[in-house]
Design a protein around this motif. Sequence first.
Motif, short mmCIF file in Angstrom:
data_model
loop_
_atom_site.label_atom_id
_atom_site.label_comp_id
_atom_site.label_asym_id
_atom_site.label_seq_id
_atom_site.Cartn_x
_atom_site.Cartn_y
_atom_site.Cartn_z
N GLN C 9 0.75 -1.17 0.13
CA GLN C 9 -0.08 -0.01 -0.06
C GLN C 9 0.91 1.24 -0.15
O GLN C 9 1.72 1.31 0.80
N ARG C 79 -4.74 3.56 -2.97
CA ARG C 79 -5.99 3.55 -2.62
C ARG C 79 -6.91 4.97 -3.10
O ARG C 79 -6.37 5.92 -2.58
N GLU C 82 -13.70 4.14 -1.73
CA GLU C 82 -14.39 2.99 -1.62
C GLU C 82 -15.25 3.05 -2.70
O GLU C 82 -16.22 4.08 -3.20
N ASP C 90 -12.35 -1.50 -3.25
CA ASP C 90 -12.01 -0.10 -3.32
C ASP C 90 -11.17 0.28 -4.77
O ASP C 90 -11.00 -0.56 -5.24
N GLY C 92 -8.87 1.72 -6.75
CA GLY C 92 -7.38 2.21 -6.36
C GLY C 92 -6.48 1.79 -7.87
O GLY C 92 -6.96 1.17 -8.61
N ASP C 148 -6.21 -1.35 -10.11
CA ASP C 148 -5.68 -2.48 -9.39
C ASP C 148 -6.72 -3.52 -9.18
O ASP C 148 -6.59 -4.28 -8.32
#
Lengths: 252, 98, 638
Positions: C9, C79, C82, C90, C92, C148
């Motif tokens: 992350q 990220r 949501e 999510d 991202g 992603d």
Amino acid sequence: MGETITFWVLAVVSVGAALGVVFNRKAVYSALMLGTVMLCLAVLYAVQDAPFLAAVQIIVYTGAVMMLFLFVLMLVGVDSSDSLVETLRGQRFWAIIAGVGFAALIILAVGNAIFAPQTGLAMATGQGGYIRSIALLLFTKYVFAFEVTSALLITAALAAMVLAHRERLAKKATQKDLSKARFLGDRPSPLPGPGTYATGNAIDMPALLPDGSVAESSVNRYIARYDVEHGHLPEDPKLAEAIKHRAEEESK
Amino acid sequence: MTTHYLILSGLLFAIGAMGVLIRRNAIVVFMCVELMLNACNLAFVTFARQVGNLEGQIIAFFVMVVAAAEVVVGLAIIVTIFRTRRSASVDDANLLKY
Amino acid sequence: MESPAEIIQHTAGGAIGVSWLMIALPLLGAFILLVFNRFTNRWGHLLGVAMSLASFAVAVLAFVELLGLGEDQRRRAVRLYEFIPSLKLDMGLLVDPLSVSFALLITGVGSLIHIYSIGYMSHDPDRRRFFSYLNLFVAAMLLLVLSDNYVGLFIGWEGVGLASYLLIGFWQFKPSAAVAAKKAFVVNRVGDFGLLVGMFIIWTSFGSLAFKDLGAQQIGTASDGTLTAIGLLLLLGACGKSAQLPLQSWLLDAMEGPTPVSALIHAATMVTAGVYLVVRSGAFFEASDVASLVVTIVGVATLLAGAIIGCAKDDIKKGLAGSTMSQIGYMMLGAGLGPAGYAFAIAHLIAHGFFKADMFLGAGSVMHGMNDEVDMRKYGGLRKYMPITFATFMVGYLAIIGFPFLSGFYTKDGIIETAMEHGAWMGWLAVLGAGITGFYMSRMIFMTFFGEKRWEKDAHPHESPSVMTVPLILLSIGSIVLGYFLIMDNRLMHFLAPAVGMPEHAPVPHVFSTTTVGLSTLALVAVGAAIAWMKYGRAQVPAVQPRGSFLTTFARRDLYGDALNESLFMRPGQWLTRIAVYFDNRGIDGLVNGLAAGIGGSSGRLRRLQTGFARTYALSILIGAALLTGALLLVGNI
């Protein structure tokens, strides 16, 4: 025994009068026949221990309602009589079949029924008498219905006023307007009266003008028509011609 | 006697009904309706005596009141229609149709 | 064998932190150009170029930042927000070597083509709209490669499909363009269906659509059947987007769009999305032998089919389109070979992006000077009139046929050698494909730039303005050096390793490979080029297309792909529709209409009862009352 005689007399009269209501061509006669039926019924009410209703029947129906009918007849035209030609196909035939059939069924039903001996109203009116008993019922058990009917009557009165009221579309003519119209029209002077310079002074005798010619407008048109219909024409052919002419003028 | 009164009532009712069906003058039709109402009243009064109960007479009384109100409004309507159409025939007021 | 690194992350800022700007900027450009449409007519193209260049700048910064991180730190997830709570998803971005390579290619080549389009579209009244679509495409394509998870990828996937549709049909007043756009759209839907169903199965099997949950370890538990199904369905999606057999038919028609579109979307970037999908989903294909075998078969079949089609086309753009199909076939083949092939496939993809864009833009430049003539039989002898275009086109040509030391030489040979290790048959077929490539590309060169003039009377060929030639030069430089740069020392392979893994035995690249395969490839290419010289260089090229043999017709008709689709799908579909329409008209509509007519008719008769006469109604009331009384009498209740 007295009741039986009364019943039979009144029954025959009322059925005859009812038939008269239906089969009279002229509406005024129908109205009078209806009044007869109502009076007969009022007597029958009285005979059947219902004096209060008899009084109301005479006052309300024969007094008020029938008068109203006659007034409206006046407004609509007394002499307007129905034509006898039925325009709806089969209407008269089926109406009579259905009416007679319905009457027959009622008679059959009632005739077949077996009634107990009449109870009479003695028990019901026992305490305080008849009028008090009626009043007691009317102002206790049926007081709500009574109040509602009063509201109904007021509403009906208002409705009649609203419905029958006519808006004035133009200003009301004053005397000034009327005289203006008269002098602007083709005859400022009054119409000649009947019988002037004539051999008689009856109301249907046309007046003669100073030059000896006949003044047609001196005879009322309705009277002229009545004379033509009933053959009351003057002997003088000139006058008779004038009356005929006047009557035709109306019928246009 | 009850039977006789009731038969008279039925006859008057049937005659009134026939009048409604046969006559075209709205005022006469109205009269026939009144005739039918009166026939009913006669039956009420007769039954009141038959069963020994005043309530039949009370009902007849209410019928009269309502009939009076009805006549007032009905005649006003007839007058209004006559004023606009120059006719008191029930057959002339037939616009509400297919 | 080394497996891909963990996805980490990304919390720090920097260029990776704002990598969403790459997508947002061109999207903003498209939005402004579309919403404020004709108010932006004067400067709209400049805005489009600026947005594309800005996106490129962000991509470069992100790339540099990525290089600064340790090897196992290079998969950064960013990220954003949501997205779909019910899917535990999510939105991202995944910035890793693979996606950054694509982002650089898309924004870099995309920017060059944006610049080129300023000149190419200068006479078009709708230039502003063109740039808005181009920007939209860049945004969607970047979303496709940067997302992603599969959902974001799918949104981008559909976005590029839309942009492709809009751009193929850009000249919608031409019926052929409108039809081609529709065809591309419809055929792509078939592929999208596969991708969607594949995503459904992934979700139900593994409970996630994010790439980080779909590594080799996480999916190891699933059954072979599931993995094979997922692989084949994803491959179907890839075939649709990348014009692989059997969904190849739309690409040749897509050449109806403006040439920069053909260069950007239908050569350099969008059509390679299928390769990206296969590589990104490598875990599934590595886990299923059947799926990866099918990928290689599709690749080999398409590389041969595209090459054969390319041999017969006289339309320069369609020839290049056939070539594109063929080259993507090579990439597919490479992608089907597992980690050993990924690096070569991506390297070939990048190099192809450069030299094919170079040639497409060169073809656009030729058309620009030849009154938009696309028939190569009406060209000839153009090298003297368009020296820069000729030079750059030659570079692209040499790169694609695999002339030693140019890009194609290293990347294509890499794929062929790797294929040879997996199966001799596919290797030799790939070699054969390279030979055919040598033939058809040489044919194109000879017909266009050599020989005598076969121009139409009003043609006045001239060199294009520098706004068009500069991108050509930059692209040809890329075509020369990229192959060497990427393949030597396995540079790209090491760079990509964190994202796609590393094969156990990394190949040892040579500057000039002297293996049997390499030499025979060169020999075959030379033979192909020689045949082309004999037929089109030395001999006269007829200005009118000759009838040709059965084989030529076969290739001219795109190997009867359209005819096959028509008889297999279109006609049965039409019959089905007709039957359905017949049943609908006669059966369902007949019932409904009959009912309605029956009710209508009987109502028409029944309404006659409503005469409007109150007395008639009263009569019916009385009759009803009499009947009721009679009935009551009969049953004895009175």
